[in-house]
Design an enzyme around this catalytic site. Structure first.
Site, PDB file in Angstrom:
ATOM      1  N   ASP A   1       0.813  -1.210   0.000  1.00 21.24           N
ATOM      2  CA  ASP A   1       0.000   0.000   0.000  1.00 21.24           C
ATOM      3  C   ASP A   1       0.851   1.266   0.000  1.00 21.24           C
ATOM      4  O   ASP A   1       0.487   2.269  -0.619  1.00 21.24           O
ATOM      5  CB  ASP A   1      -0.931  -0.001   1.216  1.00 21.24           C
ATOM      6  CG  ASP A   1      -2.100  -0.967   1.046  1.00 21.24           C
ATOM      7  OD1 ASP A   1      -2.232  -1.559  -0.043  1.00 21.24           O
ATOM      8  OD2 ASP A   1      -2.875  -1.128   2.010  1.00 21.24           O
ATOM      9  N   GLY A   2       1.984   1.224   0.685  1.00 19.42           N
ATOM     10  CA  GLY A   2       2.850   2.394   0.719  1.00 19.42           C
ATOM     11  C   GLY A   2       3.373   2.763  -0.659  1.00 19.42           C
ATOM     12  O   GLY A   2       3.451   3.943  -1.020  1.00 19.42           O
TER      13      GLY A   2
ATOM     14  N   GLN B   1       4.561   9.761   4.518  1.00 20.48           N
ATOM     15  CA  GLN B   1       5.629   9.896   3.523  1.00 20.48           C
ATOM     16  C   GLN B   1       6.253  11.284   3.470  1.00 20.48           C
ATOM     17  O   GLN B   1       7.337  11.449   2.926  1.00 20.48           O
ATOM     18  CB  GLN B   1       5.100   9.500   2.146  1.00 20.48           C
ATOM     19  CG  GLN B   1       4.673   8.036   2.099  1.00 20.48           C
ATOM     20  CD  GLN B   1       4.330   7.550   0.701  1.00 20.48           C
ATOM     21  OE1 GLN B   1       4.329   8.294  -0.264  1.00 20.48           O
ATOM     22  NE2 GLN B   1       4.018   6.264   0.604  1.00 20.48           N
TER      23      GLN B   1
END
Length: 286
Positions: free
Chosen positions: A67-68, A241
């Site tokens: 997912d990142g 992030q």
């Protein structure tokens, strides 16, 4: 879909073989390949396409990772509505729910037009002081305001549509989209919200008062957050992030973005099956 961008998570086991398999399949369909920098790294090659090239030219973005990695691909696209297909090489994978063994068959369905687009809302985040904007971002999952490792509990004033809502005394606060409801918000005790709904979720992190509970707001809500008595290190983080240390006098403004993330799902996609698989619903002791 002629120009296909590939974003990959390097250093994943067998990532070179997996990426080459996807490229070979795409080439057999006469597709033009746009390698993002990390995909080139996974293939151990030097040539790759810039973010601007991918943003301007890609008809489809394939994400090989978790997912990142998919979130980073959505951030790369910025305001573009380019559809994104996530192929899960991670562990949990609520966004990248196509299994690697189903990758080529799923792509075949996509190229045959046998797929759906899920529009996922994003949030615009602005940090302002008295004079100007000091930071801005878009999030698909969440923004988090939290204290540093050695900081004291913080007080956060939350205003919704110019109406004071609450002062949360807690380790921090999460402002989440429905997509992000199965991320950090879920771990902090927030609700699972169906991902294509339009709403904003406010979840305190380890609140000092038991009465401070998560709340789901209308997607038209405009939020303002201010940390009171900013005497310790406090940080704002967007989608895990990017972010910054909060400075005295800064306020955080959050509202629904005008752009969406477009995720490709097959026509047999079932979100409840996904929840059962990822969260272990129905299993003993789940």
């Amino acid at each position: 879909m002629k120009n296909i961008a590939i974003v990959a998570k390097p250093h994943t086991p067998n990532i070179k073989d997996i990426t080459e398999k996807i490229i070979n399949f795409l080439m057999s369909k006469n597709k033009r390949i746009l390698l993002e920098k990390r995909a080139a790294e996974a293939l151990c090659v030097d040539n790759y396409h810039s973010e601007n090239e991918i943003r301007d030219s890609a008809d489809l973005v394939i994400v090989l990772g978790g997912d990142g990695t998919l979130i980073s691909a959505i951030r790369l696209l910025q305001e573009k509505s380019t559809p994104v297909l996530g192929i899960n090489l991670g562990r949990l994978g609520f966004l990248t729910d196509t299994k690697i063994e189903d990758a080529t068959s799923t792509l075949q369905e996509v190229f045959s037009g046998n797929y759906m687009i899920e529009k996922r809302m994003k949030l615009d985040v602005l940090v302002k002081n008295k004079y100007n904007t000091t930071f801005k971002a878009q999030v698909i999952n969440d923004l988090v305001i939290n204290k540093g490792a050695l900081a004291r509990i913080i007080d956060i004033d939350v205003t919704v549509d110019n109406l004071f809502m609450n002062t949360y005394r807690a380790d921090g606060i999460i402002i989440s989209t429905p997509t992000g409801s199965t991320a950090y918000t879920l771990a902090a005790g927030g609700p699972i919200v169906y991902p294509t709904l339009n709403s904003i979720i406010v979840t305190p992190i380890c609140p000092h008062a038991l009465s401070h509970r998560p709340i789901v707001l209308h997607d038209t809500s405009k939020l303002k957050l201010k940390v009171k008595d900013l005497y310790d290190k406090v940080f704002i983080t967007c989608d895990g992030q990017e972010g910054k240390k909060m400075e005295s006098g800064e306020e955080v403004y959050v509202e629904k973005s005008n752009s969406f993330a477009n995720l490709i799902v097959t026509k047999h996609h079932n979100y409840f099956t996904l929840l059962k698989e990822k969260l272990g619903w129905g299993r003993p002791n789940a």
